[in-house]
Enzyme design. Structure first.
Site, PDB file in Angstrom:
ATOM      1  N   HIS A   1      -7.370 -12.416 -13.243  1.00 52.08           N
ATOM      2  CA  HIS A   1      -7.030 -11.461 -14.307  1.00 52.08           C
ATOM      3  C   HIS A   1      -6.172 -10.306 -13.762  1.00 52.08           C
ATOM      4  CE1 HIS A   1      -8.530  -9.930 -18.463  1.00 52.08           C
ATOM      5  NE2 HIS A   1      -7.272  -9.586 -18.244  1.00 52.08           N
TER       6      HIS A   1
ATOM      7  N   ARG B   1      -6.690 -13.678 -23.263  1.00 52.46           N
ATOM      8  CA  ARG B   1      -8.089 -13.372 -22.988  1.00 52.46           C
ATOM      9  C   ARG B   1      -8.855 -14.681 -22.961  1.00 52.46           C
ATOM     10  NH1 ARG B   1      -6.804  -9.015 -21.625  1.00 52.46           N
ATOM     11  NH2 ARG B   1      -7.748  -6.978 -22.110  1.00 52.46           N
TER      12      ARG B   1
ATOM     13  N   ARG C   1       0.969 -13.899 -36.226  1.00 56.93           N
ATOM     14  CA  ARG C   1       0.460 -13.795 -37.597  1.00 56.93           C
ATOM     15  C   ARG C   1       1.484 -13.201 -38.549  1.00 56.93           C
ATOM     16  NH1 ARG C   1      -4.780 -10.911 -35.319  1.00 56.93           N
ATOM     17  NH2 ARG C   1      -3.172 -10.417 -33.801  1.00 56.93           N
TER      18      ARG C   1
ATOM     19  N   GLU D   1     -15.866 -13.773 -16.768  1.00 56.86           N
ATOM     20  CA  GLU D   1     -15.207 -13.201 -15.590  1.00 56.86           C
ATOM     21  C   GLU D   1     -16.187 -12.289 -14.859  1.00 56.86           C
ATOM     22  OE1 GLU D   1     -11.536 -11.352 -16.791  1.00 56.86           O
ATOM     23  OE2 GLU D   1     -10.768 -13.193 -17.683  1.00 56.86           O
TER      24      GLU D   1
ATOM     25  N   ALA E   1      -2.464 -10.627 -13.846  1.00 56.00           N
ATOM     26  CA  ALA E   1      -1.075 -10.960 -14.141  1.00 56.00           C
ATOM     27  C   ALA E   1      -0.198  -9.720 -14.285  1.00 56.00           C
ATOM     28  CB  ALA E   1      -0.988 -11.812 -15.411  1.00 56.00           C
TER      29      ALA E   1
END
Length: 329
Positions: A286, A238, A182, A267, A288
């Protein structure tokens, strides 16, 4: 004598680990835990808490009701980067500073992204499954479009600590790397592109940005359709940013040749979810960033920030705009 700061530590960080983190504070702090592992246990523990070490594993949620119950709450430390399990608006309205552990797992996640991209490029998981099943798919492996990583154009969506480290690792292997975020980053070691342009020019798309109201569904069917045919997706952000159904649709259409997913809309991933049986998907629960080094970094970040709060020093990595000096209530 001043009463000790009451530090409420929520799961999943182990109790002995937390006690050891704050033992040097001596009588200045008392570490407590919920008496029960349910919502009632959380609400019962909050009224006497000065500091909360939040839950990053989706068990205890600090929503508006929980914030209202925490009448003495002066500081929340999230032992993770994502803060989507907290009601930031309610905490900000209450004047409670919220900090995350930005950067603690940047290298660990970036290395997972690199490994996942290599696995997708060379069909490593598919080949492993075939050999374990009794096959010898030497010819088939050659027909699955194996590609060398250095020849791929990599697009990174999100350019925080993880995105920057990811870009650096891919660039070191000779990849052309672009990014979107952004706020454009002057001096970034990658080329900035507007998001739709990034999608259209990425052979490997890496999603690594926070889940917010503005990013939910950001990489949906329309944007996935902009990818070059046969692109690869690696998502370590996410669930919900690139929705599972949209990813499945892009895989089935052939727009995506493969996907490596560490995060999901729901999840744990339901046992009957079609992603579990899809041949072109590399799945991860989840984790990583779950390296030994990153866990040590996390413990140090939480310890140092909570200690700073207790000792009257400014805390780091505030995410909700409240002043970083913690004022006890």
């Amino acid at each position: 004598m001043t009463a000790p700061w009451r530090i409420l530590s929520l799961p999943p960080i182990g109790r002995e680990v937390v006690r050891g983190m704050f033992e040097p504070l001596g009588d200045a702090a008392e570490v407590v835990f919920p008496q029960t592992g349910d919502r009632a246990g959380l609400l019962a523990a909050l009224p006497s808490a000065d500091i909360v070490i939040a839950d990053f594993a989706r068990g205890f949620v600090l929503d508006a009701e929980a914030v209202a119950a925490a009448r003495r709450l002066s500081f929340v430390q999230m032992p993770a980067v994502g803060v989507d399990r907290l009601d930031l608006a309610a905490l900000t309205a209450a004047g409670v500073p919220v900090a995350n552990a930005a950067g603690f797992n940047a290298r660990g996640v970036a290395e997972w992204v690199l490994g996942a991209a290599l696995a997708l490029c060379r069909n490593l998981a598919w080949g492993d499954r075939a050999v374990r099943a009794g096959g010898w798919p030497q010819t088939e492996m050659g027909g699955r479009n194996p590609r060398e990583l250095h020849d791929q154009r990599v697009g990174v969506v999100g350019f925080g600590a993880i995105g920057q480290e990811t870009a650096r690792l891919f660039a070191a292997l000779g990849c052309t790397v672009s990014y979107w975020t952004r706020r454009r980053r002057p001096g970034a070691a990658a080329t900035y592109r507007e998001l739709d342009d990034l999608m259209a020019t990425s052979d490997i798309l890496v999603v690594a940005l926070p889940l917010t109201d503005g990013t939910r569904g950001l990489i949906g069917p329309e944007r996935l359709a902009l990818l070059p045919a046969g692109a690869l997706l690696v998502n370590v952000a996410r669930g919900g940013i690139a929705p599972d159904d949209a990813v499945l649709g892009a895989l089935d259409s052939g727009r995506l040749a493969g996907a490596a997913l560490d995060v999901f809309d729901r999840e744990p991933l339901p046992p009957d979810h079609p992603l579990r049986s899809h041949e072109e998907v590399l799945l991860s629960p989840h984790t990583a960033g779950a390296s030994v080094q990153s866990q040590l970094n996390l413990i140090a970040a939480v310890r140092d920030n909570v200690t700073a709060a207790v000792q009257g020093r400014d805390v780091q990595n505030i995410v909700n705009g409240v002043k970083p000096q913690v004022i006890r209530r």
